[in-house]
Motif scaffolding. Structure first.
Motif, PDB file in Angstrom:
ATOM      1  N   ARG A   4      36.322  30.037  39.114  1.00 25.21           N
ATOM      2  CA  ARG A   4      35.584  30.908  40.198  1.00 25.21           C
ATOM      3  C   ARG A   4      35.077  32.285  39.001  1.00 25.21           C
ATOM      4  NH1 ARG A   4      37.707  33.390  45.330  1.00 25.21           N
ATOM      5  NH2 ARG A   4      39.401  34.172  43.969  1.00 25.21           N
ATOM      6  N   LEU A   6      32.367  35.503  38.952  1.00 25.28           N
ATOM      7  CA  LEU A   6      32.101  36.720  39.829  1.00 25.28           C
ATOM      8  C   LEU A   6      30.508  36.819  39.608  1.00 25.28           C
ATOM      9  CD1 LEU A   6      32.714  38.777  41.953  1.00 25.28           C
ATOM     10  CD2 LEU A   6      33.047  40.283  39.870  1.00 25.28           C
ATOM     11  N   MET A 177      24.093  41.167  45.581  1.00 27.07           N
ATOM     12  CA  MET A 177      25.494  41.227  45.622  1.00 27.07           C
ATOM     13  C   MET A 177      26.220  40.050  45.014  1.00 27.07           C
ATOM     14  SD  MET A 177      26.227  39.796  49.531  1.00 27.07           S
ATOM     15  CE  MET A 177      28.143  39.714  49.488  1.00 27.07           C
ATOM     16  N   MET A 178      27.486  40.608  44.500  1.00 30.14           N
ATOM     17  CA  MET A 178      28.133  39.720  43.705  1.00 30.14           C
ATOM     18  C   MET A 178      29.547  39.337  44.460  1.00 30.14           C
ATOM     19  SD  MET A 178      28.638  40.988  39.802  1.00 30.14           S
ATOM     20  CE  MET A 178      29.076  42.469  39.742  1.00 30.14           C
ATOM     21  N   GLU A 179      29.828  37.974  44.104  1.00 28.70           N
ATOM     22  CA  GLU A 179      30.943  37.349  45.024  1.00 28.70           C
ATOM     23  C   GLU A 179      31.402  36.158  44.093  1.00 28.70           C
ATOM     24  OE1 GLU A 179      30.795  37.746  49.726  1.00 28.70           O
ATOM     25  OE2 GLU A 179      29.418  36.053  49.009  1.00 28.70           O
ATOM     26  N   PRO A 180      32.643  35.641  44.324  1.00 23.46           N
ATOM     27  CA  PRO A 180      33.044  34.603  43.323  1.00 23.46           C
ATOM     28  C   PRO A 180      32.341  33.205  43.952  1.00 23.46           C
ATOM     29  CG  PRO A 180      34.867  35.607  44.614  1.00 23.46           C
ATOM     30  CD  PRO A 180      33.522  36.161  45.134  1.00 23.46           C
ATOM     31  N   ARG A 260      26.925  37.162  58.692  1.00 25.12           N
ATOM     32  CA  ARG A 260      28.388  37.506  58.393  1.00 25.12           C
ATOM     33  C   ARG A 260      28.454  38.832  58.870  1.00 25.12           C
ATOM     34  NH1 ARG A 260      28.597  36.946  52.071  1.00 25.12           N
ATOM     35  NH2 ARG A 260      30.707  37.941  52.285  1.00 25.12           N
TER      36      ARG A 260
ATOM     37  N   ARG B  20      32.478  46.911  40.171  1.00 22.51           N
ATOM     38  CA  ARG B  20      32.745  45.208  39.482  1.00 22.51           C
ATOM     39  C   ARG B  20      34.022  44.937  38.884  1.00 22.51           C
ATOM     40  NH1 ARG B  20      29.449  42.918  34.504  1.00 22.51           N
ATOM     41  NH2 ARG B  20      30.740  41.219  34.374  1.00 22.51           N
ATOM     42  N   ALA B  23      36.485  44.297  41.860  1.00 17.52           N
ATOM     43  CA  ALA B  23      36.162  42.925  42.413  1.00 17.52           C
ATOM     44  C   ALA B  23      36.576  42.016  41.676  1.00 17.52           C
ATOM     45  CB  ALA B  23      34.849  42.894  42.810  1.00 17.52           C
ATOM     46  N   GLN B  24      36.365  42.010  40.193  1.00 18.29           N
ATOM     47  CA  GLN B  24      36.813  40.902  39.357  1.00 18.29           C
ATOM     48  C   GLN B  24      38.519  40.784  39.392  1.00 18.29           C
ATOM     49  OE1 GLN B  24      34.283  39.907  36.776  1.00 18.29           O
ATOM     50  NE2 GLN B  24      35.677  38.385  35.782  1.00 18.29           N
ATOM     51  N   GLY B  26      40.339  41.909  41.649  1.00 21.17           N
ATOM     52  CA  GLY B  26      40.957  41.078  42.915  1.00 21.17           C
ATOM     53  C   GLY B  26      40.571  39.590  42.774  1.00 21.17           C
ATOM     54  N   MET B  27      39.474  39.057  42.318  1.00 22.74           N
ATOM     55  CA  MET B  27      39.337  37.585  41.912  1.00 22.74           C
ATOM     56  C   MET B  27      40.229  36.847  41.321  1.00 22.74           C
ATOM     57  SD  MET B  27      35.717  35.741  40.924  1.00 22.74           S
ATOM     58  CE  MET B  27      36.219  35.982  39.226  1.00 22.74           C
ATOM     59  N   GLY B  30      43.341  36.130  42.926  1.00 21.01           N
ATOM     60  CA  GLY B  30      43.174  35.060  43.923  1.00 21.01           C
ATOM     61  C   GLY B  30      42.506  35.480  45.366  1.00 21.01           C
ATOM     62  N   LYS B  31      42.191  36.591  45.368  1.00 17.12           N
ATOM     63  CA  LYS B  31      41.779  37.298  46.569  1.00 17.12           C
ATOM     64  C   LYS B  31      40.178  36.940  46.888  1.00 17.12           C
ATOM     65  CE  LYS B  31      45.284  40.816  46.626  1.00 17.12           C
ATOM     66  NZ  LYS B  31      45.697  41.720  45.351  1.00 17.12           N
ATOM     67  N   GLN B  32      39.950  37.192  48.078  1.00 21.88           N
ATOM     68  CA  GLN B  32      38.469  37.050  48.359  1.00 21.88           C
ATOM     69  C   GLN B  32      37.854  38.391  48.402  1.00 21.88           C
ATOM     70  OE1 GLN B  32      37.054  34.136  49.222  1.00 21.88           O
ATOM     71  NE2 GLN B  32      39.071  33.203  48.930  1.00 21.88           N
ATOM     72  N   VAL B  33      36.586  38.590  47.550  1.00 19.05           N
ATOM     73  CA  VAL B  33      35.959  39.794  47.036  1.00 19.05           C
ATOM     74  C   VAL B  33      34.514  39.877  47.327  1.00 19.05           C
ATOM     75  CG1 VAL B  33      37.699  40.224  45.291  1.00 19.05           C
ATOM     76  CG2 VAL B  33      35.616  39.043  44.432  1.00 19.05           C
ATOM     77  N   SER B  34      34.151  40.840  47.650  1.00 19.50           N
ATOM     78  CA  SER B  34      32.382  41.039  47.592  1.00 19.50           C
ATOM     79  C   SER B  34      31.925  42.446  46.677  1.00 19.50           C
ATOM     80  CB  SER B  34      31.792  40.807  48.860  1.00 19.50           C
ATOM     81  OG  SER B  34      31.779  41.987  49.687  1.00 19.50           O
TER      82      SER B  34
END
Lengths: 351, 177
Positions: A4, A6, A177-180, A260, B20, B23-24, B26-27, B30-34
């Motif tokens: 994954r 980011l 935006m950033m997401e995995p 969302r 950032r 978020a990183q 958290g990722m 294994g968590k969900q992040v935005s």
């Protein structure tokens, strides 16, 4: 396991395109999608045989896309609202010439030069044609960074399948935006061969032309009939996410980032004892009319919500065939709807 | 778990990097992040903010009306977002640049002289890491070791010395919680 990463939405589109075998990109920078063109420059210039051009204008870019598509390449361009307007002539030409390509529109506030903040005001332009003549684009509407990647790959595949341009319709928020995100394996050898129609060396075969016109009216009508047949055939590609449709008090229809925001409103509403269902069209053309029609009778009230003055609401009304009471709530110009606003609107309608 | 954090300050204070890294990290867990930036015709010295969500569930709206935490790097940010923080939420204040007190009495407040500590460490630019260290220690939103890992990934172009300095700043900040 796939890693994954980011990533910013704009960059995820770029990586997905390269993953899907896109080796040609032509574009002109514009906020809020400039990270995409920057990403393509960084990546494509390192791949042997790939071509990246930051063109002198949007018009030049879309016509370079036409050329690369005619030569059989997987090709992409991207822009944001005003830039997409500039490309419309070329898009109409490419559709007439029946060439595959992917066009990304990371929408911002309009009309005119508008604002640079997120909006969804280009729905009509994207789904009803945009340029002149009888045609449609395949239009996909992602709502997460992962979906930006997945639907970009899908856009290339559908575009090849129907030999029709496909559009990714996102907005500035999704792009920024950033997401995995994960990039699943994609077999570039599965890309359909274009040898039977693409231009190139005519050595050993008859010469071909690909043109966006036929001056014989009867022949031009035949092209239109062929396009029409494609649009009928592609209706089966319609996709819609259906959420919380077990006995809803109200159904909200929304696409992209707004869907969302609705999902958060659904969670908040549960605390107040209100059950909100959500229908989220993933393909905007073909529009998932059948899914909408099957579901609208499940609640007395339907709320369409968009970051525009109400454009998709017309397609929902057509799909519902007068079987439901449809309301609209929207913010526009670059203002992003909040979950609280949607919940308040729902409560007002349920009073 | 669900943490919704607004990080705000001047452009150039490293606001987006704070977000950032959360978020990183958290990722990595294994968590969900935005991570959602404010963007606009802004430049150094203007205002900057970003919203980060760390959640054990799918992240629905990346837009947050009422964050559970606020990291305010300057006074305009505190003025703008203080009233929006959820009850029992956390406000981390950069005391070096904010002279007034937090008016709310239904939130937890941590005051960190982030710029002063960064200056002590010899580089004003790590003030963002000082305040991030404090936030991590207070909220336990993500693990500090994962913030370190995220930092190494984000600053891979920087020298060892720079990464070490940033880690030191995080640790100094973590004493305020």
């Amino acid at each position: 396991m796939v890693d994954r990463l980011l990533m910013r939405g704009n960059e995820a589109i770029g990586e997905a395109a390269i993953h899907a075998g896109c080796r040609y990109y032509f574009g002109y920078p514009i906020t809020p999608q400039s990270e995409l063109i920057a990403y393509m420059a960084k990546r494509l210039l390192k791949i042997e045989g790939a071509t990246f051009v930051q063109s002198e204008s949007e018009l030049a870019a879309i016509n370079m896309v036409y050329g690369a598509a005619a030569a059989g390449g997987r090709v992409m361009t991207s822009s944001s609202s005003p830039g997409i307007s500039l490309k419309q002539e070329g898009i109409s030409y490419i559709t007439c010439a029946e060439l595959p390509c992917v066009i990304v529109n990371i929408m911002r506030g309009g009309p005119g030069l508008g604002s640079i903040q997120p909006a969804q005001g280009d729905y009509f332009q994207a789904t009803k044609g945009g340029g002149h003549g009888d045609y449609h684009l395949i239009v996909l509407a992602p709502s997460t960074v992962q979906e930006l990647a997945d639907l970009t790959i899908k856009a290339f595949d559908l575009s090849d399948k129907y030999r029709n341009p496909a559009m990714i319709l996102g907005d500035g928020l999704l792009g920024q935006m950033m997401e995995p995100v994960e990039f699943k394996e994609y077999d570039i050898n599965s890309i359909p061969s274009k040898e039977s129609w693409a231009l190139g060396s005519s050595h050993g075969r008859e010469a071909r032309t690909i043109v966006p016109f036929n001056l014989d009216a009867g022949e031009m009508e035949k092209i239109n009939n062929r396009l029409k047949q494609k649009y009928i055939d592609m209706q089966k590609e319609a996709e819609c996410e259906v959420v919380n449709m077990d006995n809803p008090d109200i159904i909200v229809v929304a696409y992209g980032i707004v869907a969302r925001i609705v999902k958060t409103a659904i969670q908040k509403a549960k605390k107040d004892g209100i059950n909100i269902g959500l229908l989220r069209p993933i393909t905007l053309y073909p529009f998932p009319s059948a899914v909408i029609r099957e579901n609208v009778h499940k609640a007395k009230k339907i709320l369409v919500t968009e970051m525009s003055m109400g454009q998709m609401v017309e397609d929902v009304e057509l799909a519902a065939c007068g079987k439901a009471e449809i309301s609209f709530y929207g913010r526009t110009g670059g203002v992003v709807i909040s979950p609280v606003e949607i919940l308040e609107e729902v409560k007002k309608l349920l009073k | 778990m669900l943490d919704e954090i607004i990080i705000a300050g001047f452009g150039g204070q490293g606001i987006l990097l704070i977000g950032r890294l959360i978020a990183q990290a958290g990722m990595l867990e294994g968590k969900q992040v935005s991570w959602m930036p404010s963007y606009g015709p802004e430049m150094r010295g203007g205002t900057a903010n970003c919203t980060v969500i760390v959640s054990s569930e799918e992240v629905a709206s990346p837009v947050v009306s009422n964050p559970s935490s606020l990291i305010a790097m300057n006074q305009p940010s505190l003025d703008k977002f203080e009233s929006l923080v959820e009850k029992d939420g956390i406000i981390i204040v950069n005391k070096s640049l904010i002279s007034r007190n937090v008016k709310r009495d239904d939130v937890e407040v941590v005051e960190v002289p982030a710029n002063d500590i960064a200056n002590e460490l010899g580089n004003l630019r790590v003030a963002n890491m000082v305040i991030l260290g404090s936030y991590i220690a207070k909220s336990k939103s993500v693990k500090m070791e994962n913030v370190f890992r995220a930092l190494e990934e984000a600053l891979y172009r920087q020298s060892e010395k720079m990464i070490k300095l940033n880690k030191e700043a995080l640790e100094r900040g973590a004493m305020f919680c």
